[in-house]
Design an enzyme around this catalytic site. Structure first.
Site, PDB file in Angstrom:
ATOM      1  N   ASP A  13       0.838  -1.199   0.000  1.00 26.25           N
ATOM      2  CA  ASP A  13       0.000   0.000   0.000  1.00 26.25           C
ATOM      3  C   ASP A  13       0.875   1.252   0.000  1.00 26.25           C
ATOM      4  O   ASP A  13       1.687   1.454   0.904  1.00 26.25           O
ATOM      5  CB  ASP A  13      -0.907  -0.011   1.242  1.00 26.25           C
ATOM      6  N   CYS A  53      -7.068   4.357  -2.359  1.00 27.91           N
ATOM      7  CA  CYS A  53      -7.067   2.900  -2.197  1.00 27.91           C
ATOM      8  C   CYS A  53      -8.259   2.222  -2.852  1.00 27.91           C
ATOM      9  O   CYS A  53      -8.099   1.264  -3.622  1.00 27.91           O
ATOM     10  CB  CYS A  53      -7.053   2.532  -0.711  1.00 27.91           C
ATOM     11  N   ASP A 321      -1.382  -0.609  -4.733  1.00 27.28           N
ATOM     12  CA  ASP A 321      -2.635   0.050  -5.106  1.00 27.28           C
ATOM     13  C   ASP A 321      -2.416   1.439  -5.695  1.00 27.28           C
ATOM     14  O   ASP A 321      -3.121   1.860  -6.606  1.00 27.28           O
ATOM     15  CB  ASP A 321      -3.610   0.102  -3.923  1.00 27.28           C
ATOM     16  N   HIS A 322      -1.431   2.178  -5.185  1.00 21.67           N
ATOM     17  CA  HIS A 322      -1.160   3.547  -5.657  1.00 21.67           C
ATOM     18  C   HIS A 322       0.174   4.007  -5.083  1.00 21.67           C
ATOM     19  O   HIS A 322       0.796   3.304  -4.278  1.00 21.67           O
ATOM     20  CB  HIS A 322      -2.273   4.511  -5.233  1.00 21.67           C
TER      21      HIS A 322
END
Length: 513
Positions: A13, A53, A321-322
């Site tokens: 994450d 997210c 996710d990013h």
């Protein structure tokens, strides 16, 4: 019995795509991720389709662009009609397991409004067997910490305050977090993953192994807190001042004026834009420490797969996710249109001998998070749903080259409507459905189209930091028009198509694609 086919999907994450040693990061120490890359393929220009997210994970796990799945922000529901990688693997006889979270708000047409899943930032996507979810508010993790004999404070988040310092700090600090490393959330997720893997030895399995880190709060336990010298960390890429930065666009000004440090440093004070260079370097040193902690725990998982004889039966996908702004453009977090928020890691290790020739290679073609689902299904010889927007990456692993018709650019989107923790609509004078932007980016140019605000256009060769907006420069109008046309073509080509391959005819139902 045929050859076993296992899938390990590792989803971290907020790990920036440039924070990988094999892509030239000057400082990061991740021997286990490096070893995975040496046995697999690294995709250097890999982008998520959306931030934060919830939208990013929706695209990752459904294979759909945000314009199709429409879970456009954290807290916005995901339509229950969409398939996802878990549902597709169930059709292949797997029982997909989840360690971590998916930040998915349920479909209110299927779930009653009183459901607790509507009282949190996001629950778990349908189709997964939960084998390591830390609860709606991390209560399972905190209970585990308490069971190990640690005195969890009344506010459990205080475990991420700096050891030996005041309970309220302006921001970045070089002190370790109060929680010791052996009780960290990274260890907790790893233990849940290992518990599951031990329970399915000898069976085909698919595991989504999620980690919260290097997500904030930016507080690393000892010894990871001081693994990196802040003075050696790369400086931020930013304008001379936040005020100068804000002149680029109203949306950028909004985030510079509203993003607070307390979202990144527990009990932090002030705005993120006001961090000086020394604070940013300290934040980066802590962030890198959290990355190294994940790497150490991934080493445990990989070692167990090797010891149990499953390593050569397992497709390993390592992604995120990013990204994270990390002080670049005076911003903290993930938002807007800058690469730091959307560029993410992607490493795939295919155990099959047909991938031997590509091991250790780095792919420069543009790839996207929607490509994960078709890649896994292709590896398992399963059909890819027509609605899926991504494409299999197996040709890069097996043949070492992109298909002739591979994409020339990357696309991503961001929706900035009001949510309970951010209220841009009133400040920008926009309606909810006008709070949207889409980006098309190739090796030379980047075009940012807004539904209700002025566009942006960057020459990435002359201005790689993306400081100069050329959208109103007549000399760049032809190039900008070309990029706008590519974006329109992309939207037309990928508009929702679940049923568009079917057609009625005098001979009955026909099916194509």
């Amino acid at each position: 019995m045929g050859k076993r086919r296992n899938v390990l999907l590792i989803v971290v994450d907020q790990w920036r795509g440039d924070t990988l040693k094999m892509l030239g990061h000057p400082l990061i120490d991740t021997p286990n991720v490096d070893a995975l890359a040496a046995e697999g393929v690294t995709f250097a220009r890999h982008y998520t389709q959306a931030v934060p997210c919830g939208p990013g994970r929706a695209s990752l796990l459904t294979g759909l662009y945000m314009m199709n799945h429409r879970a456009v922000q954290n807290t916005i529901p995901l339509d229950a009609r969409h398939s996802n990688i878990a549902h597709e693997l169930r059709r292949a006889g797997y029982d997909p397991a989840l360690v971590g979270y998916t930040t998915t708000t349920p479909d209110p047409r299927r779930v009653p409004a009183e459901d607790p899943g509507f009282r949190v930032l996001g629950d778990v996507m349908d189709g997964w067997r939960q084998v390591g979810h830390w609860g709606l508010k991390m209560e399972h993790y905190f209970a585990w910490v308490a069971a190990q004999g640690y005195a969890v404070p009344d506010n459990p988040w205080d475990i991420w305050l700096p050891e030996g310092q005041a309970a309220e700090l302006p921001g970045a600090t070089g002190s370790p977090s109060r929680i010791p490393a052996h009780l960290s959330d990274t260890v907790w997720f790893t233990e849940r993953g290992l518990d599951y893997l031990r329970s399915v030895a000898g069976k085909n399995w698919m595991l989504h192994l999620g980690y919260w880190r290097p997500h904030p709060p930016f507080a690393a336990p000892a010894p990871y807190h001081d693994m990196y010298d802040p003075a050696a960390c790369p400086p931020p890429v930013r304008a001379a001042s936040a005020a100068a930065e804000a002149e680029q666009h109203p949306l950028l000004r909004f985030y510079l004026d509203t993003v607070e440090r307390k979202s990144f440093f527990h009990n932090g004070r002030g705005l993120g834009r006001d961090m000086d260079e020394a604070e940013v370097r300290q934040m980066r040193a802590t962030y890198y420490g959290l990355i190294s902690e994940i790497d150490a725990q991934l080493g445990r998982v990989i070692a167990w797969l090797k010891e149990s004889g499953q390593w050569d039966d397992t497709l390993v996908v390592f992604t995120c996710d990013h990204g994270e702004q990390l002080g670049d453009h005076h911003l903290l977090g993930k938002m807007g249109y800058f690469d730091q928020s959307f560029h993410i890691p992607m490493i795939i290790r295919d155990p099959d001998a047909s991938a031997d020739a590509t091991r250790g290679s780095i792919v420069q073609a543009f790839t996207e998070t929607v490509d994960m689902m078709p890649t896994v299904l292709d590896w398992l010889d399963r059909p890819v749903p027509r609605a899926c927007d991504g494409r299999s990456l197996l040709p890069f692993l097996r043949e070492g080259a992109a298909p002739p018709d591979w994409r020339r650019e990357v696309h991503y989107e961001f929706d900035f409507r009001n949510v309970f923790y951010s209220k841009p609509e009133e400040v920008l004078g926009l309606s909810m459905d006008d709070c949207a932007l889409a980006v098309v980016q190739d090796e030379r140019h980047k075009y940012v189209h807004f539904a209700g605000l002025e566009p942006l256009f960057f020459d990435l060769q002359a201005d790689p930091g993306q400081f100069t907006n050329l959208a109103k420069d007549p000399a760049h109008a032809p190039a900008m028009l070309d990029m706008a046309g590519r974006m329109l073509n992309w939207r037309l080509r990928h508009a929702e198509r679940t049923l568009t391959g079917y057609a009625a005819s005098p001979d009955g139902l026909l099916s194509r694609g």
